[in-house]
Design an enzyme around this catalytic site. Sequence first.
Site, PDB file in Angstrom:
ATOM      1  N   SER A 112       0.905  -1.346   0.048  1.00 14.17           N
ATOM      2  CA  SER A 112      -0.149  -0.078   0.018  1.00 14.17           C
ATOM      3  C   SER A 112       0.732   1.277   0.173  1.00 14.17           C
ATOM      4  O   SER A 112       2.021   1.133   0.579  1.00 14.17           O
ATOM      5  CB  SER A 112      -0.945   0.071   1.264  1.00 14.17           C
ATOM      6  OG  SER A 112      -1.559   1.391   1.499  1.00 14.17           O
ATOM      7  N   TYR A 135      -2.729   5.691  -4.755  1.00 15.05           N
ATOM      8  CA  TYR A 135      -3.857   6.411  -5.136  1.00 15.05           C
ATOM      9  C   TYR A 135      -3.556   7.648  -5.808  1.00 15.05           C
ATOM     10  O   TYR A 135      -2.230   8.123  -5.953  1.00 15.05           O
ATOM     11  CB  TYR A 135      -4.446   6.996  -3.665  1.00 15.05           C
ATOM     12  CG  TYR A 135      -5.315   6.040  -2.997  1.00 15.05           C
ATOM     13  CD1 TYR A 135      -6.383   5.533  -3.381  1.00 15.05           C
ATOM     14  CD2 TYR A 135      -4.777   5.301  -1.869  1.00 15.05           C
ATOM     15  CE1 TYR A 135      -7.432   4.765  -2.554  1.00 15.05           C
ATOM     16  CE2 TYR A 135      -5.422   4.355  -1.063  1.00 15.05           C
ATOM     17  CZ  TYR A 135      -6.679   4.216  -1.525  1.00 15.05           C
ATOM     18  OH  TYR A 135      -7.468   3.282  -0.831  1.00 15.05           O
ATOM     19  N   THR A 161      -5.549   2.699  -7.404  1.00 14.85           N
ATOM     20  CA  THR A 161      -6.985   2.243  -7.123  1.00 14.85           C
ATOM     21  C   THR A 161      -7.547   3.530  -7.733  1.00 14.85           C
ATOM     22  O   THR A 161      -7.323   4.639  -7.618  1.00 14.85           O
ATOM     23  CB  THR A 161      -7.176   2.705  -5.707  1.00 14.85           C
ATOM     24  OG1 THR A 161      -6.368   1.345  -5.038  1.00 14.85           O
ATOM     25  CG2 THR A 161      -8.220   2.729  -4.972  1.00 14.85           C
ATOM     26  N   ARG A 170     -17.584   5.278   6.251  1.00 16.61           N
ATOM     27  CA  ARG A 170     -17.472   4.046   7.081  1.00 16.61           C
ATOM     28  C   ARG A 170     -17.894   4.425   8.473  1.00 16.61           C
ATOM     29  O   ARG A 170     -17.285   5.057   9.143  1.00 16.61           O
ATOM     30  CB  ARG A 170     -16.123   3.639   6.877  1.00 16.61           C
ATOM     31  CG  ARG A 170     -15.696   3.284   5.445  1.00 16.61           C
ATOM     32  CD  ARG A 170     -14.224   3.192   5.320  1.00 16.61           C
ATOM     33  NE  ARG A 170     -13.767   3.111   3.864  1.00 16.61           N
ATOM     34  CZ  ARG A 170     -12.500   3.104   3.393  1.00 16.61           C
ATOM     35  NH1 ARG A 170     -11.551   3.208   4.277  1.00 16.61           N
ATOM     36  NH2 ARG A 170     -12.284   2.990   2.141  1.00 16.61           N
ATOM     37  N   LYS A 238      -7.208  -0.991 -10.019  1.00 24.24           N
ATOM     38  CA  LYS A 238      -8.026  -1.480  -9.190  1.00 24.24           C
ATOM     39  C   LYS A 238      -9.106  -0.828  -8.817  1.00 24.24           C
ATOM     40  O   LYS A 238      -9.247   0.285  -8.499  1.00 24.24           O
ATOM     41  CB  LYS A 238      -7.203  -1.714  -7.892  1.00 24.24           C
ATOM     42  CG  LYS A 238      -7.715  -2.256  -6.677  1.00 24.24           C
ATOM     43  CD  LYS A 238      -6.767  -2.535  -5.747  1.00 24.24           C
ATOM     44  CE  LYS A 238      -7.432  -3.274  -4.465  1.00 24.24           C
ATOM     45  NZ  LYS A 238      -8.647  -2.408  -3.818  1.00 24.24           N
ATOM     46  N   HIS A 262     -13.215  -2.581  -3.341  1.00 23.12           N
ATOM     47  CA  HIS A 262     -12.805  -2.014  -2.224  1.00 23.12           C
ATOM     48  C   HIS A 262     -12.935  -2.717  -0.794  1.00 23.12           C
ATOM     49  O   HIS A 262     -13.108  -2.026   0.026  1.00 23.12           O
ATOM     50  CB  HIS A 262     -12.665  -0.454  -2.247  1.00 23.12           C
ATOM     51  CG  HIS A 262     -11.506   0.526  -1.767  1.00 23.12           C
ATOM     52  ND1 HIS A 262     -11.112   1.196  -2.785  1.00 23.12           N
ATOM     53  CD2 HIS A 262     -10.968   0.349  -0.525  1.00 23.12           C
ATOM     54  CE1 HIS A 262      -9.964   1.912  -1.696  1.00 23.12           C
ATOM     55  NE2 HIS A 262     -10.294   1.336  -0.587  1.00 23.12           N
ATOM     56  N   ARG A 265     -15.811  -1.179   0.978  1.00 27.35           N
ATOM     57  CA  ARG A 265     -15.855  -0.079   1.761  1.00 27.35           C
ATOM     58  C   ARG A 265     -15.878   1.188   1.144  1.00 27.35           C
ATOM     59  O   ARG A 265     -15.609   2.384   1.755  1.00 27.35           O
ATOM     60  CB  ARG A 265     -14.118  -0.104   2.322  1.00 27.35           C
ATOM     61  CG  ARG A 265     -13.814  -1.368   3.247  1.00 27.35           C
ATOM     62  CD  ARG A 265     -12.215  -1.503   3.258  1.00 27.35           C
ATOM     63  NE  ARG A 265     -11.499  -0.664   3.880  1.00 27.35           N
ATOM     64  CZ  ARG A 265     -11.347  -0.484   5.220  1.00 27.35           C
ATOM     65  NH1 ARG A 265     -11.956  -1.374   6.152  1.00 27.35           N
ATOM     66  NH2 ARG A 265     -10.468   0.387   5.801  1.00 27.35           N
ATOM     67  N   ASP A 293     -10.491  -9.281  -6.262  1.00 28.98           N
ATOM     68  CA  ASP A 293     -10.361  -9.612  -4.690  1.00 28.98           C
ATOM     69  C   ASP A 293     -11.849  -9.127  -4.339  1.00 28.98           C
ATOM     70  O   ASP A 293     -12.761  -8.599  -5.111  1.00 28.98           O
ATOM     71  CB  ASP A 293      -9.477  -8.486  -4.150  1.00 28.98           C
ATOM     72  CG  ASP A 293     -10.062  -6.998  -4.290  1.00 28.98           C
ATOM     73  OD1 ASP A 293     -11.104  -6.596  -3.987  1.00 28.98           O
ATOM     74  OD2 ASP A 293      -8.844  -6.198  -4.197  1.00 28.98           O
ATOM     75  N   GLY A 294     -12.092  -9.672  -2.975  1.00 30.99           N
ATOM     76  CA  GLY A 294     -13.308  -9.556  -2.534  1.00 30.99           C
ATOM     77  C   GLY A 294     -14.098 -10.700  -1.954  1.00 30.99           C
ATOM     78  O   GLY A 294     -14.686 -11.466  -2.787  1.00 30.99           O
ATOM     79  N   GLY A 295     -14.012 -10.981  -0.881  1.00 29.70           N
ATOM     80  CA  GLY A 295     -14.671 -11.869   0.016  1.00 29.70           C
ATOM     81  C   GLY A 295     -14.207 -13.104  -0.249  1.00 29.70           C
ATOM     82  O   GLY A 295     -14.632 -14.261   0.317  1.00 29.70           O
ATOM     83  N   ARG A 297     -12.192 -16.192   1.223  1.00 33.74           N
ATOM     84  CA  ARG A 297     -11.947 -16.780   2.844  1.00 33.74           C
ATOM     85  C   ARG A 297     -11.406 -18.179   2.686  1.00 33.74           C
ATOM     86  O   ARG A 297     -11.105 -18.616   3.968  1.00 33.74           O
ATOM     87  CB  ARG A 297     -13.267 -16.753   3.682  1.00 33.74           C
ATOM     88  CG  ARG A 297     -13.758 -15.282   3.750  1.00 33.74           C
ATOM     89  CD  ARG A 297     -12.947 -14.359   4.597  1.00 33.74           C
ATOM     90  NE  ARG A 297     -13.314 -13.045   4.611  1.00 33.74           N
ATOM     91  CZ  ARG A 297     -13.090 -12.023   3.904  1.00 33.74           C
ATOM     92  NH1 ARG A 297     -12.228 -12.026   2.817  1.00 33.74           N
ATOM     93  NH2 ARG A 297     -13.361 -10.583   3.925  1.00 33.74           N
ATOM     94  N   GLY A 316      -7.176  -9.037   1.180  1.00 37.44           N
ATOM     95  CA  GLY A 316      -7.257  -7.976   1.820  1.00 37.44           C
ATOM     96  C   GLY A 316      -7.169  -8.096   3.398  1.00 37.44           C
ATOM     97  O   GLY A 316      -6.039  -7.985   3.793  1.00 37.44           O
ATOM     98  N   ARG A 317      -8.144  -8.463   4.098  1.00 36.27           N
ATOM     99  CA  ARG A 317      -8.317  -8.643   5.503  1.00 36.27           C
ATOM    100  C   ARG A 317      -7.296  -9.676   5.832  1.00 36.27           C
ATOM    101  O   ARG A 317      -6.633  -9.770   7.182  1.00 36.27           O
ATOM    102  CB  ARG A 317      -9.779  -8.566   6.018  1.00 36.27           C
ATOM    103  CG  ARG A 317     -10.420  -7.275   5.850  1.00 36.27           C
ATOM    104  CD  ARG A 317     -11.876  -7.327   6.051  1.00 36.27           C
ATOM    105  NE  ARG A 317     -12.802  -5.977   5.701  1.00 36.27           N
ATOM    106  CZ  ARG A 317     -13.256  -5.808   4.747  1.00 36.27           C
ATOM    107  NH1 ARG A 317     -13.308  -6.640   3.705  1.00 36.27           N
ATOM    108  NH2 ARG A 317     -13.930  -4.642   4.831  1.00 36.27           N
TER     109      ARG A 317
END
Length: 370
Positions: A112, A135, A161, A170, A238, A262, A265, A293-295, A297, A316-317
Amino acid sequence: MTRSKTGPVLTASDYQHLARELVDADVWDFIEGGAESERTLRANVSAFDRLRLRPRVMTDVSTVDTAVSLFGAGHRTPIGVGPTAYHRLVNPEGEVATARGASAVGALFVVSVFASRSLEDIAAASDGRLWLHLYWFRRREVMTGLIRRAEDAGYTALVLTVDAPRIGRRWRDMRNGFAIGGDVAAVNIDAAVMALTHHSDVGHSAIADHAAQSFDAAVTWADLAWLRSQTRLPIVLKGILTAEDAALAVEHGADGVVVSNHGGRQLDGAVASLEALPEVVDAVAGAIPVLFDGGVRRGTDALVALALGARMVLLGRPPLWGLAAGGADGVEGLLRTTTDELAHAMALAGRPRLADLDRSVLRARPGGEL
């Protein structure tokens, strides 16, 4: 192996539960939260439940190969670390530990722009599978300075991004008056540029206040020509969720795109990343690689995204969960576990190579569509 009080940590959700016990509540909300009522955040995960796998049998799966190449560089896994800010919020070593963990499994790490360790220190801890995330700042010299440093340090691509002309509302961060505190900072950017990120005000997010001051909301597709003139590195966009923008990315010379909302977010109610993936893949028609990306797991989630046409899946997380739970070893364990899950699913699906994964692997649940 990382362990919790109840036993070995075997899955991404195990890392998540362990990290939750170790991370401050406001930082946890910053990591886990999404925009507004978090509908898109939840949709990213639930979208995978609408698809089923169609396994083939009597196929030689004695060897399963998860290796992938992008822009001439090889990676031992198609599961990489996506750009997330301020890793020192969850571990003192921050992105240096993340780099060591990713390198141990041969995974890509997208660093990042708001990393809390220097680009050079991160590169020194890595095996070289590094891209730099950006960014679009109003002060373009901030971008050019970062690009020069990344090139000199051996980063091999840029990820811009494009879905954040302003930061999403948020609510968790706003209620917490979240700000970056202590000795954590975006150390690769001049402190004066980042000053607002350290100002706490209940009802406001310091992250959003800083973005409103610093990000250029007037950027258009035409501005990509300027960015291209500043670097020899591949440029990946992205935040692409539509066929229209995917086609424009190709038209304007992007070298790749990441299908992403994102992490839920930004625009609450936006389409889940997985739902957007097929139309983006169809729109680029093989002209450039599509990342996702996204979800994601678990390894079977990654298999679904790869079968829909993604070349690589970015987490990401989850890497932050691993980092909080066990530093570099936790990041390595999280990525290794997810890659092992992917390889296991590929074997049971009768698809031993990534090139064998296509939409024939999938079937929508009744009433759904791919």
